[in-house]
Design a protein around this motif. Structure first.
Motif, PDB file in Angstrom:
ATOM      1  N   LEU A 133     -17.500   6.487   7.065  1.00  0.00           N
ATOM      2  CA  LEU A 133     -16.693   5.267   7.059  1.00  0.00           C
ATOM      3  C   LEU A 133     -15.227   5.657   6.922  1.00  0.00           C
ATOM      4  N   SER A 134     -14.386   5.235   7.886  1.00  0.00           N
ATOM      5  CA  SER A 134     -13.004   5.722   7.950  1.00  0.00           C
ATOM      6  C   SER A 134     -12.036   4.590   8.264  1.00  0.00           C
ATOM      7  N   PHE A 135     -10.818   4.723   7.728  1.00  0.00           N
ATOM      8  CA  PHE A 135      -9.747   3.760   7.981  1.00  0.00           C
ATOM      9  C   PHE A 135      -8.474   4.531   8.300  1.00  0.00           C
ATOM     10  N   VAL A 136      -7.683   4.016   9.224  1.00  0.00           N
ATOM     11  CA  VAL A 136      -6.351   4.549   9.481  1.00  0.00           C
ATOM     12  C   VAL A 136      -5.356   3.596   8.825  1.00  0.00           C
ATOM     13  N   VAL A 137      -4.691   4.093   7.783  1.00  0.00           N
ATOM     14  CA  VAL A 137      -3.770   3.266   6.994  1.00  0.00           C
ATOM     15  C   VAL A 137      -2.347   3.665   7.332  1.00  0.00           C
ATOM     16  N   PRO A 138      -1.492   2.715   7.734  1.00  0.00           N
ATOM     17  CA  PRO A 138      -0.111   3.078   8.082  1.00  0.00           C
ATOM     18  C   PRO A 138       0.640   3.614   6.877  1.00  0.00           C
ATOM     19  N   GLY A 139       1.491   4.608   7.116  1.00  0.00           N
ATOM     20  CA  GLY A 139       2.251   5.195   6.024  1.00  0.00           C
ATOM     21  C   GLY A 139       3.377   4.292   5.559  1.00  0.00           C
ATOM     22  N   ALA A 140       3.998   3.596   6.503  1.00  0.00           N
ATOM     23  CA  ALA A 140       5.093   2.689   6.159  1.00  0.00           C
ATOM     24  C   ALA A 140       4.525   1.318   5.789  1.00  0.00           C
ATOM     25  N   ASP A 141       4.978   0.778   4.662  1.00  0.00           N
ATOM     26  CA  ASP A 141       4.549  -0.540   4.199  1.00  0.00           C
ATOM     27  C   ASP A 141       3.024  -0.628   4.118  1.00  0.00           C
ATOM     28  N   CYS A 142       2.407   0.415   3.570  1.00  0.00           N
ATOM     29  CA  CYS A 142       0.946   0.451   3.527  1.00  0.00           C
ATOM     30  C   CYS A 142       0.363  -0.656   2.651  1.00  0.00           C
ATOM     31  N   LEU A 143       1.116  -1.123   1.638  1.00  0.00           N
ATOM     32  CA  LEU A 143       0.584  -2.135   0.726  1.00  0.00           C
ATOM     33  C   LEU A 143       0.313  -3.454   1.436  1.00  0.00           C
ATOM     34  N   ALA A 144       1.012  -3.704   2.543  1.00  0.00           N
ATOM     35  CA  ALA A 144       0.837  -4.958   3.272  1.00  0.00           C
ATOM     36  C   ALA A 144      -0.174  -4.834   4.404  1.00  0.00           C
ATOM     37  N   SER A 145      -0.791  -3.686   4.556  1.00  0.00           N
ATOM     38  CA  SER A 145      -1.667  -3.466   5.705  1.00  0.00           C
ATOM     39  C   SER A 145      -3.038  -4.108   5.518  1.00  0.00           C
ATOM     40  N   GLU A 146      -3.602  -4.552   6.616  1.00  0.00           N
ATOM     41  CA  GLU A 146      -4.943  -5.128   6.605  1.00  0.00           C
ATOM     42  C   GLU A 146      -5.970  -4.067   6.208  1.00  0.00           C
ATOM     43  N   GLU A 147      -5.734  -2.824   6.612  1.00  0.00           N
ATOM     44  CA  GLU A 147      -6.670  -1.745   6.291  1.00  0.00           C
ATOM     45  C   GLU A 147      -6.781  -1.537   4.780  1.00  0.00           C
ATOM     46  N   LEU A 148      -5.656  -1.593   4.090  1.00  0.00           N
ATOM     47  CA  LEU A 148      -5.689  -1.391   2.643  1.00  0.00           C
ATOM     48  C   LEU A 148      -6.363  -2.562   1.942  1.00  0.00           C
ATOM     49  N   ARG A 149      -6.173  -3.769   2.445  1.00  0.00           N
ATOM     50  CA  ARG A 149      -6.870  -4.930   1.870  1.00  0.00           C
ATOM     51  C   ARG A 149      -8.375  -4.785   2.032  1.00  0.00           C
TER      52      ARG A 149
END
Length: 245
Positions: free
Chosen positions: A3-19
Motif C-alpha cells: 500500500l503506497s501513497f505519493v505525498v507532495p513535499g510542498a504544502d503536504c499538510l493540505a494534501s488529500e494523500e495525507l488526509r
C-alpha cells in the motif's frame, strides 16, 4: 506492491494523500482493516517507510510508526514528493535477517528491455525485529548498510548470489520441499515487464544526444508466504560490488 501513497513535499499538510493516510493510521490503531486487500499478517502494526521520490542508494529514507511521526518526517524533509509505503511486516528471512533481491535491467534507444540474469540478495546487518526502528535492521540497501558496525560480519559486501539463496532454501528441509522456486523469478520478470510497459511512454532515450542506455535496478522482497513484492525501481542504481552466479 505494498500500500503506497505519493505525498507532495510542498504544502503536504493540505494534501488529500495525507488526509487519507491519517484515516488509515486510525484504522490500523483500532484494528479496523477488514476491507483492506493486503494480507492480514502484514497489517498488524502502524509501521511505514518514507522515501524521497527522487533519491536512491538509501538517501533520506525514514521509518514512521505513528501519524505524528510521519508528519514530522515530511515537514523536516520538505522539497520533492515522498513515497509513503506500508512496511511488509512478515518478510522471509535469511538466517534471521531481512533481505531484498536486486535485479538489474537495461533499456536501449529502441525501448528494448533486457534482463541481467545474475541477480543477488542484499542483506541487513542485524537480526530482524519490529521492536526496533534501527535502519540497519530494516533497510537492506548496500550503500546504507556499509556504515553499520556489523557490515560484512555475515556475508562479504552483505550480498549473496541468488543461486546460493536457492541452495539455502533446499538446506532448510521439508518446510520448503514442495516449493516451486521457479515461480519467484517468473513473478519478478512479470512485474518488471509491467513496469517497463507502464513507463515506456515517458521514456524516449532517442531525445538524448548519441546512443544511450538506461540501467535500471529493481528491488523485490519475498514475504514468509513467498509472495513477491515490488519495493521500488531505481534509475542510476548503485554499481559497486555486484555478485554474479
Amino acid at each position: 506492491m505494498a500500500l503506497s501513497f505519493v505525498v507532495p513535499g510542498a504544502d503536504c499538510l493540505a494534501s488529500e494523500e495525507l488526509r487519507e493516510l491519517k484515516k488509515l493510521f486510525k484504522k490500523f490503531d483500532k484494528k479496523q482493516l477488514a476491507d483492506e486487500p493486503l494480507p492480514a499478517k502484514q497489517l498488524e502494526k502502524n509501521f511505514w517507510i518514507v522515501k524521497p521520490e527522487n533519491e536512491n542508494r538509501g538517501r533520506g529514507i525514514e521509518l514512521a510508526t505513528s501519524f505524528k511521526e510521519l508528519v514530522a518526517t515530511l515537514m523536516r524533509k520538505q522539497g520533492d514528493a515522498f513515497i509513503v509505503q506500508k512496511y511488509i511486516e512478515r518478510p522471509l528471512l535469511y538466517q534471521g535477517r531481512k533481505f531484498d533481491i536486486r535485479v538489474l535491467a537495461v533499456i536501449d534507444n529502441d525501448r528494448n528491455f533486457y534482463l541481467y540474469k545474475p541477480c543477488y540478495l542484499r542483506t541487513s546487518s542485524d537480526a530482524y525485529t519490529l521492536d526496533s526502528q534501527s535502519k540497519y535492521i530494516h533497510l537492506t540497501n548496500n550503500c546504507f548498510q556499509m556504515h553499520s558496525d556489523n557490515y560484512q560480519r555475515h556475508e562479504a559486501d552483505n550480498q549473496i548470489p541468488y543461486c546460493a539463496f536457492l541452495e539455502y532454501l533446499d538446506q532448510l528441509g521439508t518446510e520448503y520441499a514442495d516449493l516451486d522456486k521457479d515461480h519467484i523469478m517468473q513473478r519478478m520478470k512479470d512485474i518488471m515487464i509491467d513496469c517497463h510497459l507502464a513507463a515506456a511512454g515517458n521514456l524516449d532515450l532517442r531525445k538524448r544526444p548519441g546512443y544511450k542506455l538506461e540501467i535500471v535496478g529493481f528491488d523485490f522482497l519475498l514475504d514468509e508466504d513467498f509472495r513477491v513484492w515490488l519495493l521500488e525501481v531505481n534509475t542510476c542504481p548503485y554499481m559497486g560490488p555486484v555478485l554474479t552466479d
